[in-house]
Write an enzyme that holds these catalytic residues in place. Structure first.
Site, PDB file in Angstrom:
ATOM      1  N   CYS A 265      47.622   8.998   1.634  1.00 49.43           N
ATOM      2  CA  CYS A 265      46.945   8.944   2.512  1.00 49.43           C
ATOM      3  C   CYS A 265      47.959   9.521   3.859  1.00 49.43           C
ATOM      4  O   CYS A 265      48.289   8.797   4.737  1.00 49.43           O
ATOM      5  CB  CYS A 265      46.401   7.583   2.928  1.00 49.43           C
ATOM      6  N   ALA A 266      48.053  10.806   3.559  1.00 50.80           N
ATOM      7  CA  ALA A 266      49.298  11.262   4.351  1.00 50.80           C
ATOM      8  C   ALA A 266      49.063  11.859   5.737  1.00 50.80           C
ATOM      9  O   ALA A 266      50.142  11.501   6.575  1.00 50.80           O
ATOM     10  CB  ALA A 266      49.736  12.583   3.571  1.00 50.80           C
ATOM     11  N   ALA A 267      47.903  12.046   6.301  1.00 48.94           N
ATOM     12  CA  ALA A 267      47.544  12.586   7.638  1.00 48.94           C
ATOM     13  C   ALA A 267      48.230  11.602   8.724  1.00 48.94           C
ATOM     14  O   ALA A 267      48.297  10.241   8.512  1.00 48.94           O
ATOM     15  CB  ALA A 267      46.241  12.967   7.759  1.00 48.94           C
ATOM     16  N   GLY A 269      51.055  13.477   8.435  1.00 47.42           N
ATOM     17  CA  GLY A 269      52.157  13.996   7.407  1.00 47.42           C
ATOM     18  C   GLY A 269      53.565  13.679   7.914  1.00 47.42           C
ATOM     19  O   GLY A 269      54.316  14.253   7.379  1.00 47.42           O
ATOM     20  N   GLY A 270      53.592  12.657   8.836  1.00 48.08           N
ATOM     21  CA  GLY A 270      55.124  12.233   9.128  1.00 48.08           C
ATOM     22  C   GLY A 270      55.941  11.724   7.979  1.00 48.08           C
ATOM     23  O   GLY A 270      57.143  12.232   7.824  1.00 48.08           O
ATOM     24  N   ASP A 289      44.679  13.941   1.867  1.00 48.51           N
ATOM     25  CA  ASP A 289      43.949  12.936   2.680  1.00 48.51           C
ATOM     26  C   ASP A 289      42.664  13.177   2.197  1.00 48.51           C
ATOM     27  O   ASP A 289      42.022  14.212   1.673  1.00 48.51           O
ATOM     28  CB  ASP A 289      44.241  12.964   4.009  1.00 48.51           C
ATOM     29  N   ASP A 316      40.052  11.990  -2.401  1.00 45.38           N
ATOM     30  CA  ASP A 316      39.936  10.695  -2.074  1.00 45.38           C
ATOM     31  C   ASP A 316      40.587   9.821  -2.792  1.00 45.38           C
ATOM     32  O   ASP A 316      40.822   9.751  -3.935  1.00 45.38           O
ATOM     33  CB  ASP A 316      38.545  10.385  -2.360  1.00 45.38           C
ATOM     34  N   ASP A 334      50.621   4.806   2.090  1.00 45.05           N
ATOM     35  CA  ASP A 334      50.809   4.307   3.299  1.00 45.05           C
ATOM     36  C   ASP A 334      48.969   4.084   3.921  1.00 45.05           C
ATOM     37  O   ASP A 334      48.612   5.090   4.197  1.00 45.05           O
ATOM     38  CB  ASP A 334      51.420   4.972   4.653  1.00 45.05           C
ATOM     39  N   CYS A 387      50.736  -0.346   8.963  1.00 45.94           N
ATOM     40  CA  CYS A 387      51.251  -0.483  10.140  1.00 45.94           C
ATOM     41  C   CYS A 387      50.741  -1.687  10.737  1.00 45.94           C
ATOM     42  O   CYS A 387      49.946  -1.525  12.012  1.00 45.94           O
ATOM     43  CB  CYS A 387      51.209   0.676  11.216  1.00 45.94           C
TER      44      CYS A 387
END
Length: 433
Positions: A265-267, A269-270, A289, A316, A334, A387
């Site tokens: 779930c990268a967006a 992309g950090g 993503d 997905d 993440d 987060c």
């Protein structure tokens, strides 16, 4: 200040979009500042200060208004309550704005928005508050500790109660106070193309205030700049905006030179960018993503940061990818969460969160973890992070995962709080035997 009424109208428009139309505050404000970039710096600063300040202190503003208004805030017309909120914020927190100006401009804005019949009401409430600001009666900290903290830090009572029960009164209040503190921009530095020292020297020459990040060697804190996209080092990808805790999570996962990493779930992309810089050209990061839009964001950052060992893919995370079975040395998960750790920069989160949403997200996280753990090689690493600061989404989820996936064991788990110089953030490093 030039065109004072216009700047207040802009603030009112921001509040309306966020509070009445459920739009994200950081996105609305960014778009507004881009639209009005021709305004003088002091006007844009005024818009930012009043819009962000009103949203940050919304519960306190409503509490103050309710003491002097014959009409409940919830029953006011949206335009009127938002005019009062932003104007009371100026009275309480902006010494640069005379009380008379805050009151007069509130009345003018009321008339300009077509509510001339209510100008007397707005004028009366504003002037009464201005006269009595020092006599406002706040909840008693001893008798009503939850309500006291809720009003003082403008956090819903249920959330204060939850943080207190799960982490204790001290951690709760320190976190709430940290939400309202100034937040310098945290950035990772591309140390492959430049040294941290050279970046600092260049930024300081541009008049930007720079501070070393004591927790992450290749990271800095920036403040005092006008716009990120006007900083050359950001435009050419030497800098990437990323919170300290997010970088620490990737360091905890510890991808090695030559590793294959899948970020599910990268967006935007950090973490993928940070991992790509750790694994060298022989390694590869596949950043995934859910939507084309999110993958385009990742690809833009790949291009801007000149990352050659990273690709992006629409996928997905709830659907198992047979082609990726046991292919990753490191899986970064993440996952979507309630976001309660980033209230300091995305204020509206605290007003939109709910117990029901937290439960739904915890279930979604379990569903995704069950799928993506299959991508981890034997002796590989699954990094789970959020987060947020709820045990259901964090520690409890890790425990549930370990109880139902016998081949995995916990190596390290850490909850960060907003008062630790980063976002509220959870991370767990899980090893596949």
């Amino acid at each position: 200040m030039t065109d004072v009424i216009n700047t207040r109208e802009i603030v009112l428009a921001v509040l309306t979009e966020v509070l009445e139309e459920d739009k994200y505050s950081h996105i609305v404000l960014r778009e507004v500042l881009e639209k009005y970039q021709y305004l003088e710096k002091r006007d844009r600063s005024f818009i930012t200060r009043v819009a962000e300040g009103t949203l940050e202190n919304l519960i306190e503003m409503d509490y103050i208004i309710s003491q002097f208004s014959s009409v409940k805030v919830s029953r006011m017309k949206p335009v009127i309550r938002n005019i009062l909120r932003m104007s009371v914020y100026q009275l309480k927190y902006m010494d640069s704005v005379p009380d008379s100006a805050a009151c007069n401009e509130a009345v003018k804005l009321t008339v300009k928005r077509g509510f001339g019949g209510l100008k007397g009401f707005v004028n009366g409430v504003m002037r009464t508050i201005a006269r009595n600001m020092d006599q406002i009666c706040y909840p008693d900290a001893e008798k009503e500790p939850v309500r006291y903290l809720s009003v003082k830090y403008s956090v819903p009572e249920w959330l204060v109660q939850r943080f207190t029960e799960q982490y204790g009164a001290e951690a709760c209040e320190r976190s709430l106070a940290a939400y309202l503190m100034p937040h310098p921009t945290s950035v990772q530095v591309d140390t492959d193309r430049s040294s941290v020292e050279a970046i600092i020297a260049s930024l300081e020459q541009q008049g930007i205030t720079v501070k070393r990040n004591e927790q992450v060697e290749r990271a800095l804190f920036l403040s005092g700049y006008e716009a990120l996209d006007e900083i050359e080092e950001f435009e050419n990808g030497l800098l990437y905006v990323q919170d300290t805790a997010s970088m620490l999570a990737v360091e905890l996962a510890a991808p090695k030179q030559g590793d294959h990493v899948i970020d599910v779930c990268a967006a935007p992309g950090g973490k993928s960018v940070y991992a790509a810089r750790m694994i060298g050209e022989q390694g590869h990061v596949e950043a995934r993503d859910l939507t084309e839009y999110k993958v385009e964001m990742i690809e833009e950052n790949i291009d801007r940061c000149r990352i050659s060992n990273m690709t992006a893919k629409v996928w997905d995370a709830r659907v198992f990818d047979e082609a990726a079975r046991e292919k990753a040395d490191v899986v970064i998960a993440d996952l979507p969460c309630s976001g309660l750790g980033v209230i300091g920069t995305k204020t509206d989160i605290k007003y939109n969160a709910s117990e029901e949403k937290i439960a739904e997200l915890a279930a979604l996280q379990q569903e995704i973890l069950h799928v993506v753990c299959g991508y981890v090689k034997p002796d590989g690493t699954l990094l789970y992070s959020t987060c947020t600061m709820t045990r259901e989404e964090n520690e409890d989820n890790v425990q549930k995962f370990l109880e139902t996936h016998a081949g995995f064991e916990l190596e390290q788990m850490r909850q960060y709080f907003p008062y630790e110089g980063c976002d509220g953030f959870f991370m767990a490093k899980i090893h596949r035997r």
